[in-house]
Design an enzyme around this catalytic site. Structure first.
Site, short mmCIF file in Angstrom:
data_model
loop_
_atom_site.label_atom_id
_atom_site.label_comp_id
_atom_site.label_asym_id
_atom_site.label_seq_id
_atom_site.Cartn_x
_atom_site.Cartn_y
_atom_site.Cartn_z
CG HIS A 1 -1.85 -0.93 1.79
ND1 HIS A 1 -1.44 -2.20 2.21
CD2 HIS A 1 -2.89 -1.25 1.38
CE1 HIS A 1 -2.27 -3.00 2.20
NE2 HIS A 1 -3.52 -2.35 1.74
CG ASP B 1 1.65 -1.14 3.30
OD1 ASP B 1 1.04 -0.78 4.35
OD2 ASP B 1 1.53 -1.88 2.54
CD GLU C 1 -7.87 -8.66 -0.83
OE1 GLU C 1 -7.17 -7.87 -1.19
OE2 GLU C 1 -7.98 -9.06 0.49
CD GLU D 1 -7.57 -11.95 3.05
OE1 GLU D 1 -7.16 -11.02 2.51
OE2 GLU D 1 -7.60 -12.24 4.35
CG HIS E 1 -11.24 -11.33 2.85
ND1 HIS E 1 -10.76 -10.12 2.00
CD2 HIS E 1 -10.52 -11.10 3.94
CE1 HIS E 1 -9.82 -9.41 2.57
NE2 HIS E 1 -9.80 -9.97 3.93
CG ASP F 1 -3.58 -9.74 3.26
OD1 ASP F 1 -2.96 -9.34 3.99
OD2 ASP F 1 -4.77 -9.62 2.99
MN LIG Z 1 -7.87 -10.63 5.70
#
Ligand SMILES: [Mn+2]
Length: 449
Positions: free
Chosen positions: A109, A112, A240, A276, A279, A347
């Protein structure tokens, strides 16, 4: 010459390049199953898996949670005098880590990589100072950018959303960040650009104009795409999905929801899904379900590789450990034709109480080994032929005659009904699905490595 990058200071000084030592090795700092050069089918393992390291979890997250403060005292932050100096040290540590681990890619990001400044212009200047440095370090470390993104959820100004914010001024500030993050991604040769709409949803319907917010989200995504394409970006845009957290309801709830959204707003030519595992879990789906759903729509893109804790209702972002889950995920990915611009981005974060300097390496080694095993099993499912062969045969009545006509859309309901009536009940439909038989075969493959 060392086959990894070290900056002015070596942050992981006790660790050198992580090597494949095979399943019998008892070295915690070696791969047991991930053998990057090993051929699986037509490609090398590393080209199937395309591992990426998440800048945020690995080098920014400090172990703080809603109940306690930081537990990870990162040396690259402690020894810096200013936020920009800390960002430089963090980048040195990141590229040292990624190259010692032997991952080919990373993801980041904007925030980051570089701290926010006192104004949007200063923030952009900070970012591009670090982007120039990242460009050099990518080359020195032999690491590429899988995708970039903008953090539109951490700062308090985004507490009511970014592109879906009820205040126009915040939408414009989100645009300033996304434009700069797209520029940064292009400058670094990124193969994708991701949108995770952390706060693009609502906390309550009573204060929300849902239609307006969804329209604005689509408008914003279209503008970002148009801008990036105009700048020559040829990579993929990813959405996402996540059902909730931090919002009560996120507009990108799950894969099927995102597919409907993209098609409704005409964004499905440029945007694909970044799935993900955790998720999927939060949305009440299997990881493989989300992958197969995206692939079925021709919109599979990339993966955020992690796992959840099935008994928790929140996003624990743990490193993957289940061969069963990665086998079915890799089977879905191989069936979809494998990765093109996408990859397996970890992640995932080490637990708050994993405080040894080696824990970050051990976690990634385990995750990479788990996906390597998953890939081997997936290839075994394909070359074993029994499972795909069964599925093919299961639908074989659509291969010829009236079945083929139905499949191609050449029958009316009236004609179809007449075929059914003429055939009579007989034993139609009473064919075994053989689920347990196929599950047993899968388990044989699992232990057959
Ligand atoms: Mn997550």
């Amino acid at each position: 010459m060392a086959d990894y990058y070290v900056g002015k200071k070596e942050y992981f000084s006790k660790i050198t390049k992580i090597k494949y030592e095979g399943p019998k090795s008892d070295n915690p700092l070696a791969f047991k199953y991930y053998d990057p050069e090993k051929k699986i089918g037509k490609k090398k393992m590393k080209d199937h898996l395309r591992f990426a390291i998440a800048y945020w979890h690995s080098f920014c997250a400090d172990g703080a949670d809603p109940f306690g403060s930081a537990t990870h005292a990162h040396p690259w932050i402690i020894d810096a005098k200013t936020p920009m100096e800390a960002a430089e040290h963090k980048m040195d540590a990141a590229f040292e880590f990624i190259s010692k681990l032997g991952a080919e890619f990373y993801c980041f990001h904007d925030r980051d990589m570089a701290p926010e400044g006192a104004s949007p212009a200063e923030s952009e200047k900070n970012l591009f100072t670090l982007v120039a440095r990242a460009k050099k370090l990518q080359k020195a470390a032999g690491v590429k950018l899988l995708w970039g993104t903008a953090n539109l959820f951490s700062h308090p100004r985004f507490m009511n959303g970014a592109a879906t914010n009820p205040e126009f001024g915040v939408v414009a500030l989100a645009a300033a960040q996304v434009k700069a993050a797209i520029d940064a991604t292009i400058e670094l040769g990124g193969q994708g650009y991701t949108f995770w709409g952390g706060r693009e949803g609502y906390m309550s319907l009573i204060n929300t104009d849902l239609k307006k917010e969804k329209d604005h989200l689509a408008r914003f995504l279209g503008m970002a795409r148009d801008y990036a394409r105009k700048q020559g970006f040829k990579g993929a845009f990813y959405i996402e999905p996540k059902p909730m957290e931090p919002s009560k309801h996120q507009y990108d709830y799950d894969t099927e929801t995102v597919i409907g959204f993209l098609r409704h707003y005409g964004l499905d030519k440029d945007f694909r899904l970044n799935i993900e595992a955790n998720h999927a879990e939060l949305a009440g789906h299997d990881f493989a379900h989300e992958l197969e759903t995206a692939a079925a729509a021709g919109l599979f893109g990339s993966v955020d590789a992690n796992r959840g804790e099935p008994r928790n209702g929140w996003d624990t972002d743990q490193f993957p450990t289940s061969y069963y889950e990665t086998a079915l995920a890799m089977y879905a990915i191989l069936k979809a034709g494998g990765f093109t611009t996408g990859g397996l981005n970890f992640d995932a974060k080490i637990r708050r109480n994993s405080v040894d300097p080696t824990d970050l390496f051990i976690a990634h080694i385990g995750g990479m080994d788990t996906f390597a095993v998953g890939l081997e099993i997936a290839q075994r499912i394909i070359s074993g032929g029994v499972i795909p062969g069964f599925v093919k045969k299961r639908y074989s009545s659509f291969n010829s005659g009236d079945g083929a006509k139905f499949d191609k859309g050449e029958l009316t309901l009236d004609q179809l009904a007449r075929i059914g009536t003429a055939a009579g009940y007989g034993k139609a439909g009473l064919t075994s699905g053989k689920q347990e038989y196929l599950e047993n075969i899968l388990n044989q493959y699992l232990l057959g490595l």
